[in-house]
Design an enzyme around this catalytic site. Sequence first.
Site, mmCIF file in Angstrom:
data_model
loop_
_atom_site.group_PDB
_atom_site.id
_atom_site.type_symbol
_atom_site.label_atom_id
_atom_site.label_comp_id
_atom_site.label_asym_id
_atom_site.label_seq_id
_atom_site.Cartn_x
_atom_site.Cartn_y
_atom_site.Cartn_z
ATOM 1 N N LYS A 144 45.038 36.986 38.765
ATOM 2 C CA LYS A 144 43.853 37.439 38.033
ATOM 3 C C LYS A 144 44.126 37.298 36.555
ATOM 4 O O LYS A 144 45.282 37.356 36.133
ATOM 5 C CB LYS A 144 43.565 38.912 38.340
ATOM 6 C CG LYS A 144 42.131 39.304 38.110
ATOM 7 C CD LYS A 144 41.308 38.899 39.304
ATOM 8 C CE LYS A 144 39.874 39.366 39.213
ATOM 9 N NZ LYS A 144 39.245 39.307 40.548
HETATM 10 N N1 GLU Z 1 36.524 36.870 41.191
HETATM 11 C C1 GLU Z 1 36.290 36.693 42.595
HETATM 12 C C2 GLU Z 1 37.072 37.714 43.396
HETATM 13 O O1 GLU Z 1 37.415 38.769 42.892
HETATM 14 C C3 GLU Z 1 36.522 35.251 43.037
HETATM 15 C C4 GLU Z 1 37.921 34.739 42.846
HETATM 16 C C5 GLU Z 1 38.056 33.244 43.119
HETATM 17 O O2 GLU Z 1 37.108 32.625 43.568
HETATM 18 O O3 GLU Z 1 39.143 32.736 42.870
HETATM 19 O O4 GLU Z 1 37.305 37.553 44.562
#
Ligand code: GLU
Length: 418
Positions: A107
């Site tokens: 993240k």
């Molecule tokens: N931000 C989204 C999540 O928390 C998608 C993450 C992604 O597609 O890599 O799952």
Amino acid sequence: MKELDTHTFRLAVAQFDQAAETMELDGNLRERLKLPQRSLIVSVPVRMDDGRVEVFTGYRVQHDSSRGPSKGGIRYHPDVNLGEVAALAMWMTWKCALAGLPYGGAKGGVTVAPKQLSRAELQRLTRRYAAEIFPLIGPDQDVPAPDVGTDAQTMAWIMDTYSQQVGYAVPGVVTGKPISIGGSLGREEATGRGVVYVTLEALRHLNLTIENSTVAVQGFGNVGSHTARIMHEQGARVIAVSDVTGGIYNARGLDIPELLNRYKAKGQSLRETKMGDWISNEELLRLDCTVLVPAALSEQITELNAASLRCRILAEGANGPTTLEADRILEDKGVFIIPDILANSGGVIVSYFEWVQDLQRFFWSETDIRNRLQEIITLAFHRTKHFATERRVSMRMAALMSGIDKVAQAHLQRGLYP
Ligand code: GLU
């Protein structure tokens, strides 16, 4: 580690500890998986429109990469800090493993209020942040995507910045991009569509139907708005939606297409649409409804309000919306929880499809995307349900334990380096 010690990180670790305890996870692995594999903190100096230079702080945390490149969104929000990003990265690891995607979790984030920046400032911020995290990201290493406060345009700027550095177009470095540069059909709505698919399974399991269901959605960003739209399309009565300012409630059901038109196309606030009674976010959570979808930020449902919830199903569109104390209260009340790492996994599942399409330079139809998404997320739902029944644990613990188990197997089979 002191910098990690925030409430969101404590929640992610407490969930992990409980799952690790129940599954008797190897002690060495437990120590390792509690912490991120790699964390980068960067300073992001940005020339503002008035000529001043403002320095923002950015992060990219890779929690684990034992099963493949790490994957996860980038968040722009004033409350972003290392602990929150690390918690969200850990949840991505379990989420990808649970869905069976060949990814680890990561993240990123920048501590910024994106709505207070001009488009030009946002572009400069994004490009400089991308340049600072450049050593960590890449289609084989770590693949960012949108999250709270970022969107397809943000991904386009990151893709361009990365591509300029290497000298050729690298669409697979991010997902959630515009279609014109290698984005996937159906990616934007994917998290919301996934929430609806798992809710349909939960309703079936409880002998309920979508046509007789009422739905309340907290948060009207990417996840909340698409969830509300698709729930409505499937025949549910969406009785309330909200954004940061508050929400609107209409017991007869909101006309969601008209609401989206006024909110998105005409730029009216929820309040200005006058399509329902004005309620607070707290009141929305306490509404009597079949399905409650928290689709905003973490830790919204706590020991303070859990006892007042009146939903049959809690479908967690957001990451980490429920604290462990609230989990216990909801379980006693018999609320069926579809935990975040399962309920909101539609986003990363279609991100995976996008990445595969980019690597193969071969693109799929929207029908293919929807069918494959439904297949993967429905299977994950039933595996989790089965695991929960067999091991007599909650849906949350079942989802975490299945995810953690896959990661543990990868670690044990690869062995400890050196
Ligand atoms: N931000 C989204 C999540 O928390 C998608 C993450 C992604 O597609 O890599 O799952």
